[in-house]
Scaffold this active site. Structure first.
Site, short mmCIF file in Angstrom:
data_model
loop_
_atom_site.label_atom_id
_atom_site.label_comp_id
_atom_site.label_asym_id
_atom_site.label_seq_id
_atom_site.Cartn_x
_atom_site.Cartn_y
_atom_site.Cartn_z
N HIS A 73 0.81 -23.49 18.32
CA HIS A 73 0.44 -24.89 18.11
C HIS A 73 1.66 -25.79 17.95
CE1 HIS A 73 1.61 -23.64 14.20
NE2 HIS A 73 1.32 -24.79 13.65
N CYS A 74 2.86 -25.19 18.17
CA CYS A 74 4.08 -26.00 17.98
C CYS A 74 4.82 -26.24 19.29
CB CYS A 74 5.03 -25.29 17.03
SG CYS A 74 4.37 -24.98 15.42
N ILE A 75 5.39 -25.14 19.81
CA ILE A 75 6.40 -25.27 20.88
C ILE A 75 5.86 -25.87 22.17
CG2 ILE A 75 8.19 -24.03 22.14
CD1 ILE A 75 8.54 -24.27 19.04
N ASP A 130 4.40 -29.92 20.48
CA ASP A 130 5.22 -30.95 19.82
C ASP A 130 6.09 -31.76 20.80
OD1 ASP A 130 5.87 -28.91 16.83
OD2 ASP A 130 4.07 -29.93 17.57
#
Ligand code: SAJ
Length: 425
Positions: A267-269, A272
Site C-alpha cells: 500500500h506504499c511503494i 505513494d
C-alpha cells in the site's frame, strides 16, 4: 478548557488522552504502543462493525502478529475503541490521523478518508489540542485539510513509517520525522513521539517538509526498483546474471541494492509516488523519471507472462506460488502475484495457487483454485516466502520448469529456472 501550556505537562506526565483515528496497519500498532507506554488511548473507527472486529475479532490484521498485545491493552482498559464522531473528540488532548490514502482506478489520489476526518474535526472547537497527520499525503495537504479548524490548536505532520510484518522494525524503533505548522506544534509533536519511541525523532521546519520527506523516501524506492528491473531486462538479453552484477555493485559505498521482480505491491511503494507525481503535474513540473519508473514496475507481471508463454504448452499443469505482495507476510494489497494470475486468467490458461500464508478457502475467495501438493509442469515463484525452501521439495521435480519471479533460486532446480536477469538451464 485545556490551555496549550497544560498540553506539555499532560504529555510528559502521560496524562494526555490520545485519540488514534483509523485502526489499520498504521493506527492499530501505534494505538497499542501509546497504551503500552502508559497513555489512555481511544481508537476511533468509522463503523460499529470495525469496532467489533477489533474488540471481539480474533484474526484482525493477523499478519501483524499483534493480537496478544492488542488483547492485553483492551483487557487493561488502556485502549478503548469508539466510533469517530464529533462527540468523541471532547475528552481527547491529542488526535493522530492514520487513515488510508489510496489512489483511484486512474491512479489519482483518493482523499475520501482525509476529507471525512476533516469534516468531523471541523465541527468542534479544538482549542488546546494537538492534531497529528500520519497519513501519507502530498505537500500542502495537511495544511489544506487540517489547518483551518475552530480554536487555538497545534498541528503537525509525522508520516507513518510502518513496515508491515517486519518484526525488527517495530514502530518504536523507527526514526520519526515531525514537521509542525509552528514551533510550538513541532515541540508538542516532538515531546509526544519521544514519550513512546526508543529511537530518534527528526524535526523539520514545516508541515510540507515532513510530507515531502515521505514522498521522497517511497518514490526513491519505487524508482530504484524500476531501475534494476530495466537492468535485469537488458541482462536477460545479454545473458548476464543481474544478481551477480548487483552483488558486485554493492561493493561501492554509494550503491543501495534493489532487486528485480515480478512486480511492486503493497500500500506504499506502488501508490505513494502517484501523490507527488499528481502534484508535480498540477505545478507543470515534468516528473518523467517517476512516471516512467512506476509504469516500468507495473509492466513486470506482463514481462513474466511473456517468459511463461515461451515455455507453456496446452494441457501443462501450472502452479503459482504466492499471493502476498512480499515475502513472509499475509498481505495481498496491490500484489503483483495477483496481477500475474489475472493475466493468466485473461489468457484462459488453467492454473492453481499455493501460498503458505493463505488457506484454500482464502485462495478460493479471491477467485483462484488452491493447488494440490505435487509437482506441476510449470511452477511460478510469485512471492519469495522463506517457506519456499522447503516447499520446493513438494512442488518441483526434475521435469518442472520454474519461472522464478523473485530470483529466489541460486542454482538450477527442476528442468530449468527462468528468472529475471538470470536463468539456470
Ligand atoms: N520490491 C522489489 N524489489 C526490491 C524491493 C521491494 O520488487 O528491491 C517489491 C516487494 O516485493 C513489494 C514492493 O516492492 O512487492 C514493496 O516492497 P517494500 O519492501 O518496500 O515493502 P513495503 O511496501 O512494506 O514497504 C515498507 C514501506 N514503509 C513505509 O512506507 C512506511 C517502505 O517505505 C519501506 O522502504 C519498506 O517497508 C522497507 O524498507 O522495508
Amino acid at each position: 478548557m485545556v490551555s496549550k501550556f497544560s498540553l506539555d505537562s499532560l504529555i510528559l506526565t502521560k496524562n494526555a488522552h490520545i485519540g488514534v483515528i483509523g485502526l489499520g496497519y498504521v493506527g492499530l500498532p501505534l494505538a497499542i504502543l501509546f497504551a503500552q507506554k502508559g497513555f489512555t488511548v481511544t481508537g476511533l473507527v468509522r463503523s460499529q462493525e470495525r469496532k467489533l472486529e477489533i474488540t471481539h475479532g480474533k484474526k484482525y490484521l493477523a499478519d501483524l502478529g499483534i493480537q496478544e498485545n492488542l488483547q492485553a491493552v483492551l483487557n487493561s482498559g488502556s485502549l478503548q475503541v469508539e466510533l469517530f464522531t464529533p462527540q468523541s473528540i471532547a475528552p481527547l488532548n491529542v488526535l493522530i490521523v492514520c487513515v488510508p490514502t489510496p489512489v483511484d482506478e486512474r491512479k489519482n489520489p483518493d482523499l475520501t478518508s482525509i476529507r471525512q476526518v476533516s469534516s468531523i474535526l471541523s465541527s468542534v472547537d479544538l482549542t488546546g489540542k494537538l492534531i497529528v497527520n500520519e497519513s501519507t499525503v502530498a505537500p500542502g495537504t495537511t495544511r489544506e485539510y487540517f489547518g483551518n479548524f475552530k480554536g487555538n490548536y497545534s498541528l503537525v505532520c509525522s508520516p507513518e513509517r510502518v513496515d508491515p510484518g517486519n518484526k525488527e522494525k517495530e514502530v518504536a524503533k523507527i526514526p520519526k520525522v515531525i514537521g509542525g505548522r509552528d514551533t510550538v506544534s513541532t515541540k508538542f509533536g516532538s515531546i509526544l513521539y519521544k514519550s513512546v519511541l526508543d529511537n530518534q525523532v527528526v524535526t523539520v521546519s514545516s508541515l510540507e517538509a515532513a510530507e515531502m520527506s515521505k514522498m521522497l523516501e517511497n518514490t526513491y524506492r519505487a524508482v530504484n526498483i524500476a531501475l534494476i528491473n530495466e537492468f535485469a531486462l537488458l541482462a536477460d538479453n545479454l545473458g548476464i546474471d543481474v544478481m551477480e552484477v548487483i552483488e558486485a555493485a554493492k561493493t561501492k559505498w554509494s550503491f543501495q541494492p534493489h532487486y528485480p521482480s515480478i512486480g511492486v505491491g503493497g500500500h506504499c511503494i506502488p501508490i505513494d509516488p502517484y501523490y507527488i507525481l499528481h502534484l508535480a503535474n498540477e505545478k507543470g513540473i515534468n516528473f518523467r523519471v517517476v512516471h516512467n519508473g512506476l509504469k516500468q514496475n507495473e509492466n513486470m507481471p506482463g514481462v513474466f507472462i511473456e517468459k511463461f508463454i515461451k515455455v507453456y504448452k496446452k494441457k501443462m499443469t501450472v502452479v503459482v506460488y504466492g499471493i502476498a505482495y512480499k515475502k513472509n507476510i499475509k498481505d495481498m494489497r496491490e500484489s503483483p502475484a495477483i496481477a500475474f494470475c489475472n493475466l493468466l486468467k485473461v489468457k484462459k490458461i488453467p492454473f492453481s495457487v499455493y501460498d503458505p500464508y493463505f488457506n484454500d478457502q482464502e485462495i478460493r475467495k479471491i477467485g483462484f483454485s488452491p493447488a494440490k501438493k505435487n509437482a506441476p509442469d510449470i511452477f511460478v515463484v510469485a512471492t519469495d516466502h522463506d517457506a519456499l525452501k522447503e516447499d520446493a521439495n513438494i512442488f518441483i521435480d526434475t521435469n518442472t520448469i520454474v519461472i522464478d519471479g523473485r530470483n529466489f533460486f541460486q542454482k538450477k532446480i527442476g528442468k530449468l529456472v527462468i528468472g529475471i536477469g538470470r536463468q539456470f538451464v
